[in-house]
Design an enzyme around this catalytic site. Structure first.
Site, PDB file in Angstrom:
ATOM      1  N   GLU A 118       0.676  -1.213   0.042  1.00 50.69           N
ATOM      2  CA  GLU A 118       0.060  -0.001   0.042  1.00 50.69           C
ATOM      3  C   GLU A 118       0.902   1.209   0.191  1.00 50.69           C
ATOM      4  OE1 GLU A 118      -3.450  -0.562   2.954  1.00 50.69           O
ATOM      5  OE2 GLU A 118      -1.707  -1.470   4.057  1.00 50.69           O
ATOM      6  N   CYS A 119       0.817   2.343  -1.042  1.00 49.22           N
ATOM      7  CA  CYS A 119       1.422   3.336  -1.039  1.00 49.22           C
ATOM      8  C   CYS A 119       2.850   3.527  -0.699  1.00 49.22           C
ATOM      9  CB  CYS A 119       0.831   4.452   0.099  1.00 49.22           C
ATOM     10  SG  CYS A 119       0.882   6.315  -0.108  1.00 49.22           S
ATOM     11  N   GLY A 120       3.456   3.698   0.496  1.00 51.84           N
ATOM     12  CA  GLY A 120       4.673   3.462   0.766  1.00 51.84           C
ATOM     13  C   GLY A 120       5.127   2.232   0.471  1.00 51.84           C
TER      14      GLY A 120
END
Length: 455
Positions: A324-326
């Site tokens: 997720e994301c990072g």
């Protein structure tokens, strides 16, 4: 002094930046100092405020979000976690009635859903009797919202407070006290919100709690918000699937919804590890890389080549990965900072993440893949460059149903996106694994079922 009663209330405000977080944390600290059990919650998709809640209250803070999850799930999370004696403190989001669509998903929506009173925080820095019509409007706009009282923030002194208290009385709202203007109460922040708890001076919360104890009537607050009943929902049956999950959790990766972790633990064991400090990932069937601030630790992540090698070997074995994301940024080729400096990442995906021309990407997201719907939240300033579009038919929309651009990368048995996904509802994580990892998840399920039959 400990209480044998249960109180529950939601801290809200007319608008953002009114002091909800500071007053919520200061109240939690004050109650804990009294020896009272405090169970914190956070309205909306925020992941940083709950870290502060958890640190101060000593109990995991849960998100209550009626857009990302069903109302039944929100009620269940709340009722399951509030203490039999103690205080449930729910920190609101934005203004009281601000939601994804009108007040859908707003603090008001949550207060109605949980049938708990609201304590309004009003920034009174440049206000006196004008607080009266403001409070009157918030009290009377929605008859299903119980506005139990008001706390004024940034008050210049007792003289100023007397004007505000009179205004509250004329509006028919009880004033519970105030927090004075004090430069010691400045909470530092960065582009995604507050600095993390270990980065901010914890003394400021001690100071805030001292001011709360002096200027706010805590006993009256608890009396006004006493909860008369607690209906504890039945816990979901424990799944007999021993899925081994490796969850990244350190200063670079720490944006995890508590309900997601509960869902993981329903399926097996969760082992936390650090991509920054550890050399290899622990033995696992599923690797979960949540969001966070990998850009602040890009050099350390780049230098930890044994961890990158371990992750690549894990993926080469065909095991399941959620990023997720990072976490997605970490699986790319490189992270590029504001000055153009490049740090090499895992190289699983042919993508680069750049902060050179920062742009805010913010909002609820829904991913539609065939008949499967996945909800979550996008919040980042980086841009994805040099990426290839997914070959799988996926539709992404915002809270209003309008299509938005947000790459979703699915290959090499990895699922990656900028979206922070919410899988806390019962059965949702299993549905997600079955939809995105198909045969691998089915094989793992079959193996565990065989073990169960052998026993």
């Amino acid at each position: 002094m400990k209480s044998n009663k249960t109180s529950a209330f939601l801290i809200a405000a007319p608008k953002s930046n009114s002091g909800k977080t500071m007053i919520s944390l200061a109240l939690m600290k004050t109650l804990v100092n009294r020896g009272i059990t405090v169970q914190p919650f956070k309205c909306g998709p925020d992941y940083i405020d709950p870290m502060y809640h958890t640190k101060i209250a000593g109990r995991t803070s849960y998100n209550l979000d009626s857009w990302m999850a069903s109302e039944e799930h929100v009620r269940s999370v709340f009722e399951k976690n509030i203490p039999s004696s103690g205080v449930a403190v729910v920190e609101g989001v934005m203004g009281l009635f601000d939601g994804a669509q009108k007040d859908k998903g707003s603090s008001a929506n949550i207060a109605r859903l949980l049938n708990i009173p609201v304590i309004l925080v009003v920034d009174a820095a440049s206000m006196a009797y004008s607080a009266a019509p403001l409070l009157f409007g918030f009290k009377n706009f929605d008859e299903n919202i119980a506005l139990a009282g008001v706390i004024f923030n940034k008050v210049s002194g007792e003289s100023h407070y007397r004007f505000l208290k009179e205004a509250a009385e004329d509006a028919g709202v009880e004033s519970l006290g105030y927090l004075p203007r004090d430069e010691r109460l400045l909470v530092k922040s960065r582009h995604l919100g507050l600095l993390l708890p270990n980065e901010n001076n914890q003394e400021l919360f001690t100071t805030a709690a001292e001011l709360v104890a002096k200027h706010i009537d805590i006993d009256r607050l608890l009396e006004l918000t006493a909860k008369t009943e607690k209906t504890a929902p039945a816990n979901p049956p424990k799944q007999d699937k021993k899925l081994a999950i490796a969850l990244a959790h350190d200063e670079a990766f720490n944006f995890s919804y508590a309900a997601n972790i509960d869902a993981m633990e329903q399926l097996g064991t969760v082992t936390r590890f650090s991509p920054v400090h550890d050399k290899t990932i622990p033995a696992a069937d599923l690797l979960w890389l949540p969001g966070g601030y990998p850009e602040l630790f890009a050099r350390q992540l780049a230098e930890n080549t044994t961890m990158q090698q371990s992750i690549n070997e894990f993926i080469e074995q065909g095991k399941m990965v959620i990023a997720e994301c990072g976490g997605m940024m970490y699986l790319g080729k490189e992270i590029i900072d504001e000055n153009g400096k490049r740090e090499k990442m895992c190289g699983v995906f042919n993508i680069s993440t750049s902060f050179e021309n920062k742009k805010l990407h913010l909002g609820y997201r829904q991913i539609n893949r065939d008949d499967f719907k996945l909800k979550g939240h996008e919040f980042h300033y980086s841009n994805l460059i040099q990426h290839e579009p997914s070959s799988i038919n996926i539709e992404v929309k915002n809270a209003r149903g309008i299509p938005v651009e947000m790459p979703v990368l699915i290959s090499k048995n990895c699922w990656a996106s900028y979206m922070h996904i919410y899988l806390g509802e019962e059965g949702k994580l299993e549905q997600f694994l079955a939809k995105n990892f198909g045969e691998d998840w089915q094989k793992k399920s079959a193996l565990t079922d065989q073990k169960k039959e052998q026993i």
